[in-house]
Design a protein around this motif. Structure first.
Motif, PDB file in Angstrom:
ATOM      1  N   PRO A   1       0.788  -1.244   0.000  1.00 49.07           N
ATOM      2  CA  PRO A   1       0.000   0.000   0.000  1.00 49.07           C
ATOM      3  C   PRO A   1       0.815   1.287   0.000  1.00 49.07           C
ATOM      4  N   SER A   2       2.083   1.225   0.353  1.00 52.93           N
ATOM      5  CA  SER A   2       2.906   2.450   0.323  1.00 52.93           C
ATOM      6  C   SER A   2       3.240   2.884  -1.095  1.00 52.93           C
ATOM      7  N   TYR A   3       2.972   2.029  -2.084  1.00 50.06           N
ATOM      8  CA  TYR A   3       3.284   2.326  -3.481  1.00 50.06           C
ATOM      9  C   TYR A   3       2.075   2.868  -4.233  1.00 50.06           C
ATOM     10  N   ASN A   4       2.365   3.675  -5.256  1.00 46.41           N
ATOM     11  CA  ASN A   4       1.393   3.932  -6.308  1.00 46.41           C
ATOM     12  C   ASN A   4       2.129   3.818  -7.640  1.00 46.41           C
ATOM     13  N   GLY A   5       1.413   3.939  -8.732  1.00 42.31           N
ATOM     14  CA  GLY A   5       2.060   3.712 -10.017  1.00 42.31           C
ATOM     15  C   GLY A   5       1.273   4.293 -11.176  1.00 42.31           C
ATOM     16  N   TYR A   6       1.817   4.087 -12.371  1.00 34.79           N
ATOM     17  CA  TYR A   6       1.307   4.724 -13.593  1.00 34.79           C
ATOM     18  C   TYR A   6       1.427   3.699 -14.716  1.00 34.79           C
ATOM     19  N   LYS A   7       0.302   3.154 -15.159  1.00 32.92           N
ATOM     20  CA  LYS A   7       0.293   2.165 -16.238  1.00 32.92           C
ATOM     21  C   LYS A   7      -0.228   2.794 -17.521  1.00 32.92           C
ATOM     22  N   ILE A   8       0.399   2.448 -18.629  1.00 34.93           N
ATOM     23  CA  ILE A   8      -0.051   2.925 -19.949  1.00 34.93           C
ATOM     24  C   ILE A   8      -0.608   1.750 -20.748  1.00 34.93           C
ATOM     25  N   LYS A   9      -1.821   1.928 -21.256  1.00 40.55           N
ATOM     26  CA  LYS A   9      -2.462   0.935 -22.115  1.00 40.55           C
ATOM     27  C   LYS A   9      -2.532   1.462 -23.543  1.00 40.55           C
ATOM     28  N   ALA A  10      -2.416   0.548 -24.496  1.00 43.49           N
ATOM     29  CA  ALA A  10      -2.422   0.931 -25.906  1.00 43.49           C
ATOM     30  C   ALA A  10      -3.851   1.037 -26.441  1.00 43.49           C
ATOM     31  N   SER A  11      -3.992   1.526 -27.644  1.00 43.97           N
ATOM     32  CA  SER A  11      -5.312   1.767 -28.248  1.00 43.97           C
ATOM     33  C   SER A  11      -6.135   0.493 -28.390  1.00 43.97           C
ATOM     34  N   TYR A  12      -5.460  -0.665 -28.459  1.00 49.49           N
ATOM     35  CA  TYR A  12      -6.176  -1.935 -28.617  1.00 49.49           C
ATOM     36  C   TYR A  12      -6.690  -2.490 -27.284  1.00 49.49           C
ATOM     37  N   GLY A  13      -6.438  -1.790 -26.169  1.00 50.02           N
ATOM     38  CA  GLY A  13      -6.962  -2.225 -24.884  1.00 50.02           C
ATOM     39  C   GLY A  13      -6.120  -3.247 -24.175  1.00 50.02           C
ATOM     40  N   GLY A  14      -4.817  -3.182 -24.349  1.00 54.47           N
ATOM     41  CA  GLY A  14      -3.888  -4.075 -23.654  1.00 54.47           C
ATOM     42  C   GLY A  14      -2.618  -3.310 -23.337  1.00 54.47           C
ATOM     43  N   PRO A  15      -1.631  -3.970 -22.722  1.00 53.48           N
ATOM     44  CA  PRO A  15      -0.385  -3.289 -22.357  1.00 53.48           C
ATOM     45  C   PRO A  15       0.288  -2.612 -23.553  1.00 53.48           C
ATOM     46  N   ALA A  16       0.783  -1.406 -23.337  1.00 52.76           N
ATOM     47  CA  ALA A  16       1.556  -0.732 -24.383  1.00 52.76           C
ATOM     48  C   ALA A  16       2.826  -1.534 -24.650  1.00 52.76           C
ATOM     49  N   THR A  17       3.329  -1.458 -25.857  1.00 54.29           N
ATOM     50  CA  THR A  17       4.512  -2.235 -26.224  1.00 54.29           C
ATOM     51  C   THR A  17       5.759  -1.674 -25.534  1.00 54.29           C
ATOM     52  N   PRO A  18       6.773  -2.515 -25.324  1.00 56.66           N
ATOM     53  CA  PRO A  18       8.035  -2.020 -24.750  1.00 56.66           C
ATOM     54  C   PRO A  18       8.618  -0.858 -25.558  1.00 56.66           C
ATOM     55  N   ASP A  19       8.421  -0.892 -26.884  1.00 57.65           N
ATOM     56  CA  ASP A  19       8.927   0.179 -27.739  1.00 57.65           C
ATOM     57  C   ASP A  19       8.240   1.506 -27.417  1.00 57.65           C
ATOM     58  N   ASP A  20       6.905   1.466 -27.232  1.00 58.87           N
ATOM     59  CA  ASP A  20       6.179   2.688 -26.899  1.00 58.87           C
ATOM     60  C   ASP A  20       6.534   3.183 -25.504  1.00 58.87           C
ATOM     61  N   ILE A  21       6.692   2.257 -24.565  1.00 59.23           N
ATOM     62  CA  ILE A  21       7.077   2.649 -23.209  1.00 59.23           C
ATOM     63  C   ILE A  21       8.446   3.319 -23.221  1.00 59.23           C
TER      64      ILE A  21
END
Length: 470
Positions: free
Chosen positions: A107-127
């Motif tokens: 619980p001491s953590y927070n974070g920031y996730k990016i999803k791609a236009s297709y509704g799944g994880p963004a690619t390593p290249d985009d990250i």
């Protein structure tokens, strides 16, 4: 300023230490630059899970994106799950989705996730494109989210309504509600709680309150974190047919049968293949990560399905779902992240749990009976794991030995062959295996073993540990 690095599933840091308003501004600004470069009319869906200060960080992200001309679809809900953000990204035809979450971290953590236009994880290249453009400082004057809304750059959206409607259109909920079985759900104080209350108001709920500190425990749905839920099911004396658990952002699953026995992801993946292919007559590709049970291949062989084994990480499964050009059936990893056909290319604990409950409701069979149906085809098994905390020097020495075939046996188990797709998997002559994989971030060796039952699996782990540590 700190150097911000994204891990395998987003940037995570301790709140008020490195996860600050200023650093979130820096990441959001880099995200805006990436979106403007890649898309003609960039847009993003933004929301947060129930963690501490989530709405604050989501508003900061919204304001920074809007300040750069990126249209933001802001979740109007107090909190949302990662799958809701991913679904919203697809439904709004947005360029990306962003959720403020540290998933199953403490619980001491927070974070920031990016999803791609297709509704799944963004690619390593985009990250990498985002990461490489994070500025050292952010000094742009921001207006309020309300002002950006007046400018037409922010539009509020109810992602919870959208997700519930999608579930209602995709499942036989009436069968689950009226089959005579009783259900239980543990949200671990996470983002799945409101949706499950709306879908199944009459089932047994645990840890479904808004508690931004998760009562001090990491919201990860593994057995050692779920003793209260396990006891609740056992005390029901068979009344509760199955218990479903999801993590902080509700993309990972935990599952229990009526006896209070934990059903791991290896078994869940097999149950999904069995139900979707054998019962629902669906067809498609199966994707599983290197640490998953070998029984997946055995079941796919029995059903004439193709199973592709990937490196460890859901991003590799998502890549195949999105880019292989082949129909998809089921894909997942041993850590509880699983996707299935008919949904977005995303892990979703609630969705996967409902497939299993529907399977039970439609067949009238208990979860243990359905697992036995799998065993009748592929044989019984258990996959267990040790995390060996070693010095970095010893870790590297062991990995070198694995690469150079220095190990010929572990205890009485003679090595017949080796695979090294992502770590080192040593197969013994009876089909039992042990896998050794180093952590990329800490002096830890993850050691997995598959054998006919837990006792045999732990015996292999103990023999392997003795060999490795001398």
């Amino acid at each position: 300023m700190i150097k911000i690095k994204f891990g395998t599933d987003g940037w995570r840091a301790i709140i008020a230490d490195d996860f600050t308003v200023e650093n979130v501004k820096r990441v959001a600004y880099a995200t805006a630059l990436w979106l403007k470069k890649e898309f003609e009319n960039p847009s993003a869906v933004v929301g947060c899970d129930p963690r501490f200060a989530g709405p604050l960080f989501a508003d900061v992200t919204t304001a920074v994106l809007a300040s750069q001309g990126v249209k933001v679809f802001r979740a109007e809900n107090t909190f949302v799950s990662t799958p809701m953000i991913s679904l919203g990204t697809v439904r709004h035809k947005a360029s990306a989705g962003i959720i403020i979450t540290a998933s199953h971290n403490p619980p001491s953590y927070n974070g920031y996730k990016i999803k791609a236009s297709y509704g799944g994880p963004a690619t390593p290249d985009d990250i990498e494109k985002v990461e490489s453009t994070i500025p050292d400082t952010f000094e742009i004057q921001l207006k309020s989210v309300a002002d950006y809304q007046k400018d037409g750059l922010v539009e509020f959206t109810n992602l919870e309504d959208m997700y519930v409607a999608h579930v209602e259109n995709s499942f036989d909920l009436e069968a689950i509600r009226t089959c005579g079985m009783s259900w239980a759900y543990d949200a671990m104080y996470g983002a799945g709680q409101n949706v499950m209350r709306r879908l199944f108001p009459d089932i047994t709920f645990l840890h479904c309150d808004h508690n931004p500190g998760f009562d001090g425990q990491a919201p990860e749905p593994i057995q050692r974190n779920l003793q209260e839920f396990e006891d609740l099911i056992k005390l029901s004396d068979g009344e509760i047919a199955s218990g479903l658990v999801t993590d902080g952002d509700a993309d990972r699953i935990g599952l229990y049968d009526a006896d209070g026995k934990f059903v791991d992801s290896h078994h869940i993946l097999l149950l999904l293949i069995h139900y979707m292919y054998k019962v629902k007559k669906q067809n498609g590709e199966v994707y599983s990560t290197f640490s998953c049970t070998s029984k997946i291949q055995k079941l796919c062989d029995a059903y004439g399905l193709n199973n592709t084994v990937t490196k460890i990480g859901f991003k590799y499964i998502c890549d195949l779902i999105v880019n292989s050009g082949k129909p998809f059936l089921v894909g997942g990893e041993e850590s509880g992240g699983i996707a299935a056909a008919g949904h977005i290319p995303e892990r979703d604990g609630v969705w996967i749990g409902l497939i299993i409950w529907e399977f039970m409701a439609k067949t009238g069979r208990s979860l243990s009976d359905l697992v036995q149906e799998i065993y009748d085809v592929v044989g019984s098994f258990a996959v267990e794991r040790y995390d060996l905390h070693v010095t970095e020097e010893l870790k590297q020495s062991i990995i070198s030995n694995c690469k150079n075939d220095k190990y010929t046996s572990f205890g009485d188990h003679k090595i017949a062959r080796k695979e090294d797709l992502d770590g080192f998997k040593f197969f013994f002559e009876d089909g039992t295996w042990v896998m050794i994989r180093p952590s990329g971030t800490e002096p830890v060796l993850r050691v997995y073993s598959e054998a006919p039952d837990s006792a045999a699996s732990f015996k292999v782990l103990d023999a392997t540990k003795a060999t490795l540590l001398g």
